[in-house]
Design a protein around this motif. Structure first.
Motif, mmCIF file in Angstrom:
data_model
loop_
_atom_site.group_PDB
_atom_site.id
_atom_site.type_symbol
_atom_site.label_atom_id
_atom_site.label_comp_id
_atom_site.label_asym_id
_atom_site.label_seq_id
_atom_site.Cartn_x
_atom_site.Cartn_y
_atom_site.Cartn_z
ATOM 1 N N LYS A 1 -10.642 5.456 5.457
ATOM 2 C CA LYS A 1 -10.637 6.290 4.250
ATOM 3 C C LYS A 1 -9.660 5.756 3.215
ATOM 4 O O LYS A 1 -9.928 5.815 2.009
ATOM 5 N N SER A 2 -8.534 5.237 3.684
ATOM 6 C CA SER A 2 -7.550 4.691 2.740
ATOM 7 C C SER A 2 -8.105 3.471 2.016
ATOM 8 O O SER A 2 -7.828 3.266 0.824
ATOM 9 N N LYS B 1 0.812 -1.206 0.000
ATOM 10 C CA LYS B 1 0.000 0.000 0.000
ATOM 11 C C LYS B 1 0.850 1.263 0.000
ATOM 12 O O LYS B 1 0.463 2.284 -0.554
ATOM 13 N N ASN B 2 2.033 1.191 0.649
ATOM 14 C CA ASN B 2 2.887 2.377 0.739
ATOM 15 C C ASN B 2 3.779 2.574 -0.480
ATOM 16 O O ASN B 2 4.646 3.435 -0.484
ATOM 17 N N LYS C 1 -10.596 4.767 -0.578
ATOM 18 C CA LYS C 1 -9.870 5.385 -1.696
ATOM 19 C C LYS C 1 -9.233 4.314 -2.586
ATOM 20 O O LYS C 1 -9.252 4.438 -3.827
#
Length: 526
Positions: free
Chosen positions: A342-343, A122-123, A346
């Motif tokens: 929220k991530s 994810k990062n 998104k």
């Protein structure tokens, strides 16, 4: 001198067991029952502390034909069944599967190096993924059958990752229970272990994991193949191996006890929830978490070759909220809400946007077949929290992305024409749908799945002491497998359970377990 009882081989696990010649004709229910009988005996011996008996039963299980067939079935039916290792071999035919089961032997076994791949995180960084060969995966699945009952019996009660009968919803529900009360703890330590799977000490695993040490050593030291070069492995368990999650759980089990020994039983309000290598610890004050809990975690992880990530391990007030397993857990006054992070929202929107953008040349039906599983799976995962508003906003986002898709396909058509073409087949204005006709079959309407149509259901947490290999909990886990026993309806009441009788597999399981333990187990109706 008292003689030890002779170890007997259960029916169906010795050389007298002859599987049929056709792979599809194998009675997999009978195969699972034979393996489950030995697994129940292993769990019982572990509870009694009879380590030699555990080793003997594990030997019987790993040398039984039923377990070998089940191991091959697992690696040929899971999602990685078509992914080869360094030997580029995949088992497709029935003959190959039977031969693979016959070749699962301890004598002369030597695993091949792992095939190294990288998947995005994810990062933005890459996560190393090591793929064993099909033969090595089957051997790991075989020994995982013998190790799983031990791991379940010794597991922490509030550990939920990679365990049979447990899931993310159990961990989130437990976190909600301990934080939702009026006098619940206000501070939460969000734990993150730095490179957990890659840094576990081989020496610790070889000393403490109760399985065949020779086989385990060969797996840990197999190395990996990358860019035509062989690299050694000095630590960690490969992410991609079937047995790796069990080894990681065994390494992290005991963390809860180490924390509780460092704090007071009352007043400190310490609670522990772990899912794989993600965990949270609650506390009454920040000083407690900083001065007692973190040192206890460090002392526990150091002998295992692990350490906390100083950047990601933070202490948060429940009023600000924290992210756990894709959810945001936050308290508003006296009310605790667990919402989709929220991530996560998104990330789903980006994925849906890419899917729709790339489908300009696809038919409406093909686009629906891509979107529906994506939306339905995401909504089902988040349906246990306060997600109704998030689902509504997601449907609104998907609608406008589909409207832009229709406009790009037909820039010169009117609004009414596009509505009639793409949003009217279901009879409801604004619902993306299409009529399907196949020959003489009646016309069917294929519609977009709306996330808001997903029913919000409160999950009922699994009992901490429940063991799927304990016959006393067999009926309990069978009831949980029926959806009515795992969720609550919107008003907080448990839904009415089904009244049908127990499946035959459960009755045989209970009867076999009772025979193993020489005790009566009541078999009634659910």
């Amino acid at each position: 001198m008292k003689k030890e009882k002779q170890m007997t081989v259960p029916p169906g696990t010795d050389a007298s067991f002859n599987p049929p010649g056709n792979w599809k004709a194998i009675d997999w229910m009978a195969i699972r029952q034979q393996v489950r009988r030995l697994q129940v005996r292993i769990a019982k011996a572990t509870q009694l502390g009879k380590h030699r008996r555990v080793s003997a039963l594990q030997w019987l299980l790993t040398h039984s034909r039923a377990a070998k067939l089940l191991a091959v079935w697992r690696v040929t039916t899971n999602r990685g069944a078509k992914t080869p290792g360094v030997d580029n071999v995949v088992w497709r035919t029935n003959k190959q599967k039977f031969q693979a089961a016959e070749n699962l032997k301890r004598h002369g076994y030597r695993p091949k190096p792992l095939r190294r791949l990288y998947i995005p995180k994810k990062n933005g960084k890459l996560r190393p993924l090591s793929i064993p060969t099909m033969h090595d995966r089957a051997m790991q699945a075989l020994y995982a059958l013998a190790l799983a009952p031990v791991a379940e019996t010794l597991a922490d009660p509030n550990s939920y990752g990679f365990r049979e009968g447990r899931c993310c919803a159990d961990a989130l529900t437990h976190a909600h229970i301990v934080l939702s009360r009026q006098h619940s703890p206000q501070w939460v330590l969000e734990g993150d272990i730095r490179a957990c799977f890659d840094e576990i000490s081989h020496a610790w695993l070889l000393q403490h994991v109760p399985m065949d040490k020779q086989i385990l050593r060969k797996w840990l030291k197999a190395g990996y193949w990358e860019k035509a070069k062989l690299f050694p492995t000095s630590s960690g368990t490969p992410q991609g191996g079937i047995i790796s999650p069990i080894l990681a759980n065994l390494a992290l089990d005991g963390m809860e006890q180490a924390i509780r020994q460092a704090v007071a039983k009352r007043g400190d309000k310490v609670n522990f929830v772990r899912y794989a290598d993600d965990f949270i610890v609650t506390g009454a004050t920040t000083e407690l978490l900083e001065q007692k809990v973190k040192p206890a975690l460090t002392a526990f992880l150091t002998p295992r070759g692990l350490a906390l990530s100083e950047q990601k391990t933070v202490i948060t007030h429940i009023g600000k909220g924290f992210n756990f397993l894709g959810h945001t857990v936050r308290k508003y006054g006296d009310k605790l809400l667990t919402r989709p992070a929220k991530s996560s929202v998104k990330a789903l929107q980006d994925k849906i946007g890419l899917c729709i953008h790339a489908a300009l040349g696809l038919s409406q039906e093909a686009l629906l077949r891509k979107l529906n599983p994506l939306i339905r799976g995401w909504a089902n995962y988040y349906r246990h929290g306060a997600a109704k508003r998030t689902f509504d906003r997601l449907d609104y986002y998907v609608y406008w992305r589909l409207w832009r898709w229709a406009t790009r396909r037909h820039p010169n058509k009117s609004v009414r024409w596009k509505v009639r073409k793409y949003f009217s087949a279901a009879g409801k204005r604004g619902l993306f749908s299409v009529r399907l006709s196949q020959g003489e079959s009646p016309i069917q309407v294929f519609t977009l799945y709306r996330a808001a149509s997903t029913t919000i259901q409160r999950h009922i947490k699994v009992r901490g002491a429940a063991n799927p290999y304990d016959p006393h909990y067999a009926q309990y886990f069978e009831q949980r497998r029926r959806s009515g026993w795992r969720v609550r309806n919107g008003n907080g009441n448990a839904t009415t359970p089904r009244t049908d009788t127990q499946p035959r597999i459960v009755k045989h399981w209970l009867a076999d377990a009772a025979a193993c333990f020489h005790q009566k187990v009541a078999v009634g109706e659910a």
